[in-house]
Scaffold this motif. Sequence first.
Motif, PDB file in Angstrom:
ATOM      1  N   TYR A 270      -0.808   1.303  -2.584  1.00 12.93           N
ATOM      2  CA  TYR A 270      -1.706   1.497  -3.726  1.00 12.93           C
ATOM      3  C   TYR A 270      -2.164   2.950  -3.824  1.00 12.93           C
ATOM      4  CZ  TYR A 270      -5.606   1.048  -6.920  1.00 12.93           C
ATOM      5  OH  TYR A 270      -6.450   1.225  -7.994  1.00 12.93           O
ATOM      6  N   TRP A 275      -1.908   4.673 -11.040  1.00 16.50           N
ATOM      7  CA  TRP A 275      -2.055   3.462 -11.840  1.00 16.50           C
ATOM      8  C   TRP A 275      -2.733   3.800 -13.163  1.00 16.50           C
ATOM      9  CZ3 TRP A 275       0.210  -0.706  -9.562  1.00 16.50           C
ATOM     10  CH2 TRP A 275       0.466  -0.594  -8.184  1.00 16.50           C
ATOM     11  N   PRO A 319      -6.084  -2.988  -1.269  1.00 16.03           N
ATOM     12  CA  PRO A 319      -6.187  -2.515  -2.650  1.00 16.03           C
ATOM     13  C   PRO A 319      -7.439  -3.018  -3.369  1.00 16.03           C
ATOM     14  CG  PRO A 319      -3.932  -3.118  -2.186  1.00 16.03           C
ATOM     15  CD  PRO A 319      -4.721  -3.522  -0.988  1.00 16.03           C
TER      16      PRO A 319
END
Length: 392
Positions: A270, A275, A319
């Motif tokens: 992650y 993201w 995460p």
Amino acid sequence: MISLGPYRTVLASRELRYLFAASIIGRLPIGMTGLAILLLVQGASDSFATGGATTGCYVAGLACVAPALGRVMDRRGPRAMLLGCALLFPASLAALLAAVSMRAPALGILACAAIAGASFPPITVCMRTYLRQRLGDEASLSTAYSLDSVLIETMFIVGPLLVALFVAFASPRGAVWFAAASALVGVFLFLRSSAVRHWRIEPRSYATLLGPLAQRRFVALILIVVCYALAFGLTELGAAAYAAEAGRPALAGVFLGLMSVGSAFGGLAYGSARWHAPLLRQFSIMLAIMGAGLGLLAAPWQLAAFAALSIVAGVVMAPALIIQSMLVAKTAKPEHTTEAFTWSTSALLAGVGLGMALGGILAEAWRSPSAFAAAGIAALTAAACAFWLSRR
């Protein structure tokens, strides 16, 4: 895929390398103390309900006192609090060991556990606050929080394994003593770090008794944290109960360590990626996956299959914790940063404590699968709440 480039960038700073290294020893008891107390009291009383209640009091003590410590650190810095906790935490664990040995009344044992939790050195919230002060851009902060979460997961790997070794070759008492010594040494190493020397006290824009709880969105986030933290506590108790039912109580630490292995890999993956989805949407997805993975553990698996599924169930735990830290950092005002992190930690630990107490009752009445089923339901409920909040 895991890319180590972002982590090399963060660790290029010598002061941050020392900060992360110094924090490891002081936070090693994170992965040891709860399980060691559970096995210590369960072995003395022959009751998972009593052991779960004692561990729940330990976690609840930390959860109740931490926000007050955070507010003081926001206003005066962390040095005095760290010094006080470095002395009181080992002393309270020694008192707990003495109370169990002398078969003291249950109230006395629970009180010692609560004091130990209340005096746990607040190194993690100091780390999170200083990293927010030290790192300006969100990408570097996300990577630093990911690295910190992976280190904590490493402690959850090493900690339960150390407890398992103490149980197998000595006793849970040795694990409790080792946790006390680690906290004492670790705090004094951490006090020499840049986090303490360069701590910045933010000016307050306005005075409020509620601190970060005056922000409704922050309160909603805290409630979600409590909900999914129940799953962690239920899972820890469920793993201990499953190992005991299999006649191998020392395997409890191994199973929890395997979950942390999966969690550490998930955290590294992650933190090394970028993201684009909103944080709350990411949060809801991770919690939904967590709920499904924990629910699978309720099936009647053999030891090897249960161990493999423990790794899978842990993949999204780190995460979720990383996203939680990012949400706290983005939501809280700068002058409330440390207190906000203590509230999130308190919510997490309160949920864990409640989950362990509930898990003890469920495991005693309906065996370990009931604890894992309840853990899956708790995580799925938190996922639904996070999705609802993201829609608002």
